[in-house]
Design an enzyme around this catalytic site. Structure first.
Site, short mmCIF file in Angstrom:
data_model
loop_
_atom_site.label_atom_id
_atom_site.label_comp_id
_atom_site.label_asym_id
_atom_site.label_seq_id
_atom_site.Cartn_x
_atom_site.Cartn_y
_atom_site.Cartn_z
N SER A 159 1.17 -0.90 -0.12
CA SER A 159 -0.30 0.24 0.16
C SER A 159 0.97 1.52 0.13
O SER A 159 0.61 2.30 -0.42
CB SER A 159 -0.90 0.45 1.56
OG SER A 159 -0.18 0.33 2.41
N LYS B 79 0.66 4.26 6.77
CA LYS B 79 0.01 5.01 5.83
C LYS B 79 0.81 6.56 6.35
O LYS B 79 1.08 7.15 7.31
CB LYS B 79 -1.42 5.11 5.60
CG LYS B 79 -2.48 4.22 6.36
CD LYS B 79 -2.11 3.37 3.94
CE LYS B 79 -2.76 2.47 4.21
NZ LYS B 79 -2.06 1.09 4.55
#
Lengths: 143, 427
Positions: free
Chosen positions: A63, A100
């Site tokens: 990701s 993230k």
């Protein structure tokens, strides 16, 4: 003429024991570099700004490939840094770890992946988000 | 105004980590944050650390794990084996952070530290900031108790822990005399540092039930019937410091390395293998404090709880010709002692070694004319360095670790998240 003033003895200096040398002392020309020796670069000094608050985590998943973070990479994570908008963070969302980019603007908090396959996660009220630490370096093996 | 003539009151802080082992485990397991969690002792025997949820369910400290099985079934208590490598690393981080608050501090245990904050302005703000820093940097929540003596700091820490209104910080010195008396009247004497279960019972026979009772008890009687240690405790409660801050840990005079086995051991090679590990650990400690030992003792135990089995608990000691800290030399002696005692008809549950007559390594006078001796201890230094670099037990003496079957049962141990590159957490 220069007079050296006697210096007070530092009582905190530990005893220095000199080992008997078992090697031969070369009597030739002294090394011209001897006076210029410096401590070799120690990566710990550069990659870790706060030893007590720094932890290593390894990456799983893709990701964050857009930020150059790949599966198997080792992240240096510092817990003592206050996470700001746009930092890459190790977050805990609903009791699970995730890495993230943190978006924090105008009352909106999002965890943004660096991969178009993953939509940003908007943190809704009632959801539990905490920042575990800020990612300060990524160690990516090339060889 | 009258106090201005007296020496300044000591502001001694005791910082204690909350449910330390459980807090360490939770740092890397956010899914365990609101779940009842316990950590078990060696061989997964007893409960040694409990989360608040587990405490609320009635799990007691030291309770045998098999007794808790029904709670597990009913409430899903999550149990972990102890992971001392992880706890030691997080403890070192916490202690390092705390030591920066004062030039005078004493690491009292793996999860407790005394810090002398005498003369620090804004003590209250500082205490909260210190607590906040530790939890932010390491993830370990702590409580701060402040008093003018170690005993009072410890008592204040108990209050900080028990009363949510304190928000983790309690300063006994900030109380008025009336408040102090009221607090001490409410606390049972068993909360005082060093007052155990037996002593509590005996004190009760003297009508000493609360901390205040102990504080004002008749001192000569106390000394005559309970000894000087409790007298010191009383003085400490009266704000007279009797126990000094121990800033440097004294070198150990005796090093014991022993372990209960995961399973019963009957074979000599397995027994020797266990002993070689104990030798390695004890000798590493010896070398770390730059000492040498002159007496080696080896002991074996059968399982004393198994009354149905024949019992045998021999012990042998030997004085060495020269004191040493060399694992190889010490292992040769241990090996010989073990062979002397070993009898194949018994099942052994525990073994260990003890090194005593410990003295500092003396520095050997060199001779200008003679060839220097091969550097003594270089092999051991290399061994220690290798084990430090590649993990404990990476380089072993003799059979160490070649056999299994005696190692601790640690069926639920978490990974060495912070001390082993192969086990760092994955996210």
């Amino acid at each position: 003429m220069r007079i050296d003033l006697p210096l007070p003895l530092d009582a905190t200096t530990p005893k220095l024991w000199l080992n008997m040398c078992s090697w031969k002392v070369p009597a030739g020309f002294p090394s011209p570099a001897a006076d210029h020796t410096q401590k070799r670069i120690d990566l710990n000094d550069h990659l870790i700004r706060n030893k007590e608050a720094t932890f290593i985590f390894k990456v799983k998943g893709d990701s964050m490939v857009g930020a150059g973070i790949y599966e198997g990479d080792a992240l240096v994570i510092d817990r003592s840094i206050e996470a700001k908008h746009n930092n890459i963070v190790l977050a805990v969302l609903n009791n699970e770890f995730t890495v993230k980019r943190l978006y924090k603007r105008g009352g909106v908090v999002k965890l943004v992946a660096e991969n178009n396959l993953y939509p940003p996660i908007v943190v809704k009220s009632g959801e539990e988000l905490s920042v575990w630490g800020v990612v300060t370096y990524n160690l990516h093996k090339l060889y | 105004m009258s106090s201005s003539k007296q020496p300044p009151v000591q502001q001694l802080a005791l910082i204690d980590c909350n449910n330390f082992y459980v807090s360490c485990e939770r740092l890397f397991r956010p899914d365990l944050r609101n779940v009842p969690v316990v950590v078990l002792s060696n061989n997964d025997g007893c409960v040694v650390s409990r989360s608040n949820e587990a405490k609320a369910l009635g799990v007691r400290m030291g309770q045998p794990w098999f007794e808790c099985k029904s709670l597990v079934a009913e409430h899903g208590v999550f149990a972990l084996s102890s992971n001392y490598a992880l706890y030691a690393d997080l403890s070192n981080r916490v202690m390092q952070i705390l030591s920066e608050y004062s030039p005078r501090s004493e690491v009292y245990s793996i999860d407790e530290c005394f810090v002398d904050l005498t003369g620090t302005p804004n003590l209250r703000e500082l205490s909260y900031a210190m607590r906040q820093r530790v939890v932010q940097w390491t993830g370990i929540p702590v409580c701060v108790g402040i008093g003018s003596t170690k005993t009072l700091a410890k008592l204040a820490n108990h209050v900080a822990k028990k009363h949510p209104r304190s928000q983790g910080v309690f300063n006994f010195n900030a109380l008025t005399e009336v408040q102090k008396e009221k607090l001490m009247t409410q606390l049972p004497a068993s909360e005082v540092w060093g007052v155990g279960r037996k002593l509590t019972k005996r004190l009760a026979e003297y009508n000493i039930h609360t901390v205040q009772d102990l504080k004002i008890a008749h001192t000569p009687t106390l000394r005559a019937d309970f000894g000087v240690v409790i007298e010191k405790t009383q003085r400490e409660l009266q704000e007279i410091p009797c126990v000094d801050l121990q800033e440097v840990t004294p070198d150990k005079q005796q090093i014991i390395s022993s372990r209960s086995f995961g399973n019963m051991v009957t074979e000599l090679p397995v027994l020797k293998d266990a002993l070689s590990t104990f030798v390695a650990n004890a000798c590493a400690k010896l070398r770390a404090q730059n000492s040498q030992a002159a007496i080696i003792q080896v002991f074996l135990h059968t399982n004393r709880f198994r009354k149905d089995l024949p019992q045998y608990s021999p012990s042998l000691a030997v004085p060495l010709p020269y004191p040493t800290n060399d694992s190889l030399v010490i292992f040769r002696w241990v090996d010989a002692l073990c062979e002397r005692m070993y009898k194949p008809e018994y099942q052994y549950k525990k073994a260990g070694i003890m090194l005593s007559e410990i003295s500092p390594v003396t520095h050997h006078q060199g001779d200008l004319l003679e060839e220097p001796l091969p550097a003594q201890g270089t092999l051991m230094q290399t061994l220690d360095a290798l084990n430090k670099r590649f993990g404990r037990g990476a380089v072993k003496v003799s059979t160490q670790g070649a056999y299994s079957g005696w190692q601790m049962r640690q069926e639920r141990r978490s990974p060495n998240y912070t001390t082993d590159w192969a086990e760092v957490p994955v996210v």
